[in-house]
Design a protein around this motif. Structure first.
Motif, PDB file in Angstrom:
ATOM      1  N   ILE A  30     -20.601  -5.934  -9.302  1.00 15.06           N
ATOM      2  CA  ILE A  30     -19.941  -4.697  -9.586  1.00 15.06           C
ATOM      3  C   ILE A  30     -20.383  -3.865  -8.357  1.00 15.06           C
ATOM      4  O   ILE A  30     -19.607  -2.920  -8.095  1.00 15.06           O
ATOM      5  N   HIS A  31     -21.450  -4.506  -7.820  1.00 13.63           N
ATOM      6  CA  HIS A  31     -21.185  -3.036  -6.094  1.00 13.63           C
ATOM      7  C   HIS A  31     -20.029  -3.419  -5.531  1.00 13.63           C
ATOM      8  O   HIS A  31     -19.465  -3.064  -4.918  1.00 13.63           O
ATOM      9  N   THR A  32     -19.597  -4.778  -5.560  1.00 16.87           N
ATOM     10  CA  THR A  32     -18.099  -5.024  -4.861  1.00 16.87           C
ATOM     11  C   THR A  32     -17.246  -3.638  -5.554  1.00 16.87           C
ATOM     12  O   THR A  32     -16.518  -3.454  -5.075  1.00 16.87           O
ATOM     13  N   LEU A  33     -16.485  -4.007  -6.661  1.00 16.78           N
ATOM     14  CA  LEU A  33     -15.827  -3.402  -7.394  1.00 16.78           C
ATOM     15  C   LEU A  33     -16.225  -1.495  -7.000  1.00 16.78           C
ATOM     16  O   LEU A  33     -14.958  -0.975  -7.240  1.00 16.78           O
ATOM     17  N   LEU A  34     -17.293  -1.572  -6.923  1.00 15.23           N
ATOM     18  CA  LEU A  34     -18.051   0.337  -6.901  1.00 15.23           C
ATOM     19  C   LEU A  34     -16.953   0.297  -5.771  1.00 15.23           C
ATOM     20  O   LEU A  34     -16.986   1.592  -5.316  1.00 15.23           O
ATOM     21  N   GLU A  35     -17.496  -0.156  -4.572  1.00 13.46           N
ATOM     22  CA  GLU A  35     -17.092   0.082  -3.238  1.00 13.46           C
ATOM     23  C   GLU A  35     -15.636  -0.148  -3.022  1.00 13.46           C
ATOM     24  O   GLU A  35     -15.560   1.035  -2.239  1.00 13.46           O
ATOM     25  N   GLU A  36     -15.069  -0.947  -3.444  1.00 12.66           N
ATOM     26  CA  GLU A  36     -13.813  -0.546  -3.150  1.00 12.66           C
ATOM     27  C   GLU A  36     -13.208   0.626  -4.057  1.00 12.66           C
ATOM     28  O   GLU A  36     -12.173   1.229  -3.760  1.00 12.66           O
ATOM     29  N   GLU A  37     -13.876   0.201  -5.385  1.00 13.37           N
ATOM     30  CA  GLU A  37     -13.281   2.103  -5.883  1.00 13.37           C
ATOM     31  C   GLU A  37     -13.715   3.781  -4.285  1.00 13.37           C
ATOM     32  O   GLU A  37     -13.114   4.321  -4.705  1.00 13.37           O
ATOM     33  N   VAL A  38     -15.099   3.362  -3.787  1.00  4.18           N
ATOM     34  CA  VAL A  38     -14.787   4.695  -3.355  1.00  4.18           C
ATOM     35  C   VAL A  38     -14.258   4.531  -1.821  1.00  4.18           C
ATOM     36  O   VAL A  38     -13.770   5.475  -1.642  1.00  4.18           O
ATOM     37  N   ASP A  39     -14.416   3.437  -1.347  1.00  7.51           N
ATOM     38  CA  ASP A  39     -12.763   3.342  -0.083  1.00  7.51           C
ATOM     39  C   ASP A  39     -11.350   3.762  -0.766  1.00  7.51           C
ATOM     40  O   ASP A  39     -10.946   4.309   0.371  1.00  7.51           O
ATOM     41  N   GLU A  40     -11.029   3.644  -1.699  1.00  7.62           N
ATOM     42  CA  GLU A  40     -10.145   4.121  -2.396  1.00  7.62           C
ATOM     43  C   GLU A  40     -10.042   5.500  -2.613  1.00  7.62           C
ATOM     44  O   GLU A  40      -9.151   6.521  -2.106  1.00  7.62           O
ATOM     45  N   THR A  41     -10.954   5.332  -2.920  1.00  3.42           N
ATOM     46  CA  THR A  41     -11.295   7.115  -2.952  1.00  3.42           C
ATOM     47  C   THR A  41     -11.558   8.051  -1.793  1.00  3.42           C
ATOM     48  O   THR A  41     -11.345   9.155  -1.230  1.00  3.42           O
ATOM     49  N   LEU A  42     -11.977   7.769  -0.486  1.00  7.15           N
ATOM     50  CA  LEU A  42     -11.588   7.958   0.976  1.00  7.15           C
ATOM     51  C   LEU A  42     -10.630   7.915   1.438  1.00  7.15           C
ATOM     52  O   LEU A  42     -10.615   9.343   2.237  1.00  7.15           O
ATOM     53  N   LEU A  43      -9.958   6.927   1.283  1.00  6.79           N
ATOM     54  CA  LEU A  43      -8.483   6.768   1.793  1.00  6.79           C
ATOM     55  C   LEU A  43      -7.977   8.242   0.916  1.00  6.79           C
ATOM     56  O   LEU A  43      -6.621   8.739   1.480  1.00  6.79           O
ATOM     57  N   THR A  44      -8.083   8.273  -0.468  1.00  9.63           N
ATOM     58  CA  THR A  44      -7.181   9.234  -0.657  1.00  9.63           C
ATOM     59  C   THR A  44      -7.658  10.641  -0.281  1.00  9.63           C
ATOM     60  O   THR A  44      -6.777  11.394   0.644  1.00  9.63           O
ATOM     61  N   HIS A  45      -8.864  11.150   0.340  1.00 11.74           N
ATOM     62  CA  HIS A  45      -9.405  12.071   0.992  1.00 11.74           C
ATOM     63  C   HIS A  45      -8.958  12.171   2.021  1.00 11.74           C
ATOM     64  O   HIS A  45      -8.481  13.071   2.556  1.00 11.74           O
ATOM     65  N   HIS A  46      -8.988  11.276   3.038  1.00  7.05           N
ATOM     66  CA  HIS A  46      -8.767  11.057   4.156  1.00  7.05           C
ATOM     67  C   HIS A  46      -6.681  11.746   4.368  1.00  7.05           C
ATOM     68  O   HIS A  46      -6.563  12.077   5.395  1.00  7.05           O
ATOM     69  N   ASP A  47      -6.086  10.993   3.493  1.00  4.78           N
ATOM     70  CA  ASP A  47      -4.894  11.390   3.419  1.00  4.78           C
ATOM     71  C   ASP A  47      -4.639  12.575   3.486  1.00  4.78           C
ATOM     72  O   ASP A  47      -3.408  13.375   3.902  1.00  4.78           O
ATOM     73  N   GLN A  48      -4.823  13.405   2.023  1.00  5.24           N
ATOM     74  CA  GLN A  48      -5.209  14.745   1.122  1.00  5.24           C
ATOM     75  C   GLN A  48      -5.465  15.387   2.633  1.00  5.24           C
ATOM     76  O   GLN A  48      -4.648  16.234   3.141  1.00  5.24           O
ATOM     77  N   PHE A  49      -6.519  15.105   3.200  1.00  6.50           N
ATOM     78  CA  PHE A  49      -6.870  15.752   4.646  1.00  6.50           C
ATOM     79  C   PHE A  49      -6.007  16.667   5.881  1.00  6.50           C
ATOM     80  O   PHE A  49      -5.863  16.807   6.488  1.00  6.50           O
ATOM     81  N   VAL A  50      -5.665  14.648   6.208  1.00  7.07           N
ATOM     82  CA  VAL A  50      -4.348  14.522   7.311  1.00  7.07           C
ATOM     83  C   VAL A  50      -3.591  15.618   6.864  1.00  7.07           C
ATOM     84  O   VAL A  50      -2.887  15.918   7.197  1.00  7.07           O
ATOM     85  N   ASN A  51      -2.930  15.568   5.696  1.00 12.05           N
ATOM     86  CA  ASN A  51      -1.577  15.930   5.091  1.00 12.05           C
ATOM     87  C   ASN A  51      -1.966  17.579   4.866  1.00 12.05           C
ATOM     88  O   ASN A  51      -1.013  18.604   5.907  1.00 12.05           O
ATOM     89  N   HIS A  52      -3.129  17.994   4.885  1.00 14.10           N
ATOM     90  CA  HIS A  52      -3.384  19.567   4.999  1.00 14.10           C
ATOM     91  C   HIS A  52      -3.463  20.003   6.800  1.00 14.10           C
ATOM     92  O   HIS A  52      -2.872  20.997   6.954  1.00 14.10           O
ATOM     93  N   ILE A  53      -3.954  18.998   7.851  1.00 15.55           N
ATOM     94  CA  ILE A  53      -4.028  19.236   9.504  1.00 15.55           C
ATOM     95  C   ILE A  53      -2.578  19.668   9.032  1.00 15.55           C
ATOM     96  O   ILE A  53      -1.724  20.528  10.193  1.00 15.55           O
ATOM     97  N   LYS A  54      -1.874  18.749   9.427  1.00 16.22           N
ATOM     98  CA  LYS A  54      -0.081  18.296   9.309  1.00 16.22           C
ATOM     99  C   LYS A  54       0.532  19.944   8.899  1.00 16.22           C
ATOM    100  O   LYS A  54       1.395  20.803  10.431  1.00 16.22           O
ATOM    101  N   SER A  55       0.060  20.385   7.871  1.00 15.54           N
ATOM    102  CA  SER A  55       1.033  21.260   7.124  1.00 15.54           C
ATOM    103  C   SER A  55       0.229  23.172   8.166  1.00 15.54           C
ATOM    104  O   SER A  55       1.133  24.027   7.962  1.00 15.54           O
ATOM    105  N   PHE A  56      -0.912  22.778   8.855  1.00 21.76           N
ATOM    106  CA  PHE A  56      -1.558  24.095   9.340  1.00 21.76           C
ATOM    107  C   PHE A  56      -1.003  23.383  10.873  1.00 21.76           C
ATOM    108  O   PHE A  56      -1.964  24.584  11.549  1.00 21.76           O
ATOM    109  N   GLU A  57      -0.099  23.075  11.770  1.00 20.97           N
ATOM    110  CA  GLU A  57      -0.322  22.568  12.663  1.00 20.97           C
ATOM    111  C   GLU A  57       0.749  23.952  13.566  1.00 20.97           C
ATOM    112  O   GLU A  57       0.255  24.186  14.985  1.00 20.97           O
ATOM    113  N   TYR A  58       1.543  24.749  13.236  1.00 23.76           N
ATOM    114  CA  TYR A  58       2.225  25.685  13.505  1.00 23.76           C
ATOM    115  C   TYR A  58       0.507  26.876  14.359  1.00 23.76           C
ATOM    116  O   TYR A  58       0.919  27.800  14.242  1.00 23.76           O
ATOM    117  N   LEU A  59      -0.168  26.956  13.171  1.00 23.34           N
ATOM    118  CA  LEU A  59      -1.370  28.131  14.312  1.00 23.34           C
ATOM    119  C   LEU A  59      -1.499  27.378  14.931  1.00 23.34           C
ATOM    120  O   LEU A  59      -1.941  26.633  15.704  1.00 23.34           O
TER     121      LEU A  59
END
Length: 431
Positions: A30-59
């Motif tokens: 159970i701990h391994t499954l939840l950890e994998e789920e958290v890692d996927e969530t972290l990766l999603t947040h990371h990609d979303q944050f990187v995309n936001h930064i790239k969209s504001f690079e003109y500032l």
């Protein structure tokens, strides 16, 4: 119940081992499954944050805005790095929470990104506290379910085992109580289990065959004893007549004397075998109130006269004892016990006879047995002087005690053989 208890112990042990192995495996899974789920969530947040930064690079002031965001955000850190790094790195860290004043676990994802050509280290994190609580709750529920399941299976197994093995234990109880010398046949209840029915059929056939053989042996002994009485009596008369002949030489007279003693011994053996057969066939049903004291005194007087040629120190303590029993068997019991004591006592030996309201003690001094004590009541297992006794006296005593419900015990202590007969209350004087 030994086989059943052994099976239950093994089942309980296996269940306990299963619980011990399953709980940590469940926790890790159970701990391994939840950890994998958290890692996927972290990766999603990371990609979303990187995309936001790239969209504001003109500032023009984007780098300043990132510094402000890094100060305000608790779950995201972005700091300028000295050189770009390759790949993404997941890790579990513990961060002190000043509000709750405790250290909490977090899952972090670190990666290197470029903002306007400059390398930055981006760290995104998620709290694992809720996940740990969830894992603990799930493991607790799993452990409780396993324990309940194990207990339930043990109870069901015990109940089913008792129900399934009940016919076997009924048969075993009847076998323990079964006696060949009783006029009873082995009966059993029909079951729904074919194997137990086959077992009961086999046991019934075996007991029937043994009972038939036992009856045939008893009939043979009884018939042989009856048939031998007349020839032995005739032989005795002929020898007595021969002894009266004046033409006998001294050597011939000695031979006839030996024949007479042998014939008398055969007659005693025949009578004892016939008596045993009658006892086993329950041919002494008559019972009456009997006072053992006068019978005992008379027997002691008779044996005292018969052993007057040797010195035997006798000690008698005879109290009143009343039994509801068969007079013939009681007299035989006393005669054989007292006779055995006098017969096996050496010169200057001691014979002790004590009769009380509930028991009879007969003891005599002598050497230890040459046979095992537990075999002293077996037929022809005797320790007699050469040429005396037929080896059935104590066997008859035991058979009378078993027939009447008495208990007899033998012991050898301080160079003394002791026989104690306990008269059970239920067969004592009628109430």
């Amino acid at each position: 119940m030994r086989l059943l208890n052994f099976s239950l112990r093994n089942f309980l042990l296996y269940s306990f081992i299963l619980v011990l192995v399953t709980i940590p495996i469940s926790f890790l899974a159970i701990h391994t499954l939840l950890e994998e789920e958290v890692d996927e969530t972290l990766l999603t947040h990371h990609d979303q944050f990187v995309n936001h930064i790239k969209s504001f690079e003109y500032l023009d002031d984007l780098e300043f805005d990132l510094q402000v965001f890094e100060q305000l955000s608790y779950d995201v850190d972005i700091v300028q790095d000295s050189f770009p790094r390759s790949g993404m790195q997941y890790s579990t860290v513990f961060i002190y929470d000043s509000l709750d004043q405790e250290t909490k676990p977090y899952r972090e994802l670190q990666s290197s990104i470029l903002v306007k050509g400059h390398p930055y280290l981006l760290t995104t994190r998620l709290s694992l506290l809720d996940n740990d609580d969830l894992v603990a709750a799930i493991v607790t529920v799993v452990a409780l379910l396993l324990m309940l399941l194990t207990i339930g299976m043990i109870l069901i197994n015990r109940s089913l085992s008792k129900r399934i093995w009940q016919p076997f234990y009924k048969t075993l109880t009847k076998l323990k109580a079964y006696e060949l010398d009783k006029n009873e046949s082995f009966e059993y209840e029909q079951t729904e289990i074919i194997e137990f029915d086959d077992l009961n059929n086999a046991v019934r056939q075996l007991t029937d065959r043994n009972k038939q053989v036992f009856i045939q042996q008893k009939e043979f002994i009884e018939n042989a004893s009856h048939e031998l009485q007349t020839p032995l009596a005739i032989f005795q008369v002929k020898l007595d007549s021969l002894m009266q002949s004046r033409q006998l030489t001294e050597e011939q007279a000695e031979l006839v004397k030996d024949l007479l003693e042998t014939n008398q011994r055969l007659s005693r053996l025949n009578k004892n075998l016939l008596l045993l057969s009658k006892i086993e066939n329950d041919q002494f049903p008559e019972r009456e109130m009997i006072d053992l004291k006068p019978i005992m005194l008379k027997q002691l007087e008779n044996f005292g006269l018969l052993t007057s040629n040797i010195t035997i120190h006798a000690k008698h303590e005879i109290d009143s004892c009343t039994l509801y029993a068969n007079r013939v068997l009681v007299e035989v019991l006393i005669t054989n016990l007292v006779g055995n004591a006098y017969h096996h006592t050496h010169e200057n030996g001691e014979v002790i006879v004590k009769l009380s309201a509930d028991q009879l003690l007969v003891a005599n001094s002598g050497k230890p047995l040459i046979i095992a004590p537990e075999r002293i009541f077996e037929r022809f297992n005797k320790q007699s002087k050469p040429g005396k006794g037929v080896g059935l006296g104590l066997a008859i005593v035991k058979k009378i005690c078993d027939h009447a419900g008495y208990t007899i015990r033998y012991s050898y202590t301080d160079d003394r053989h002791s026989f104690i007969v306990y008269f059970d209350d239920q067969i004592r004087s009628s109430r």
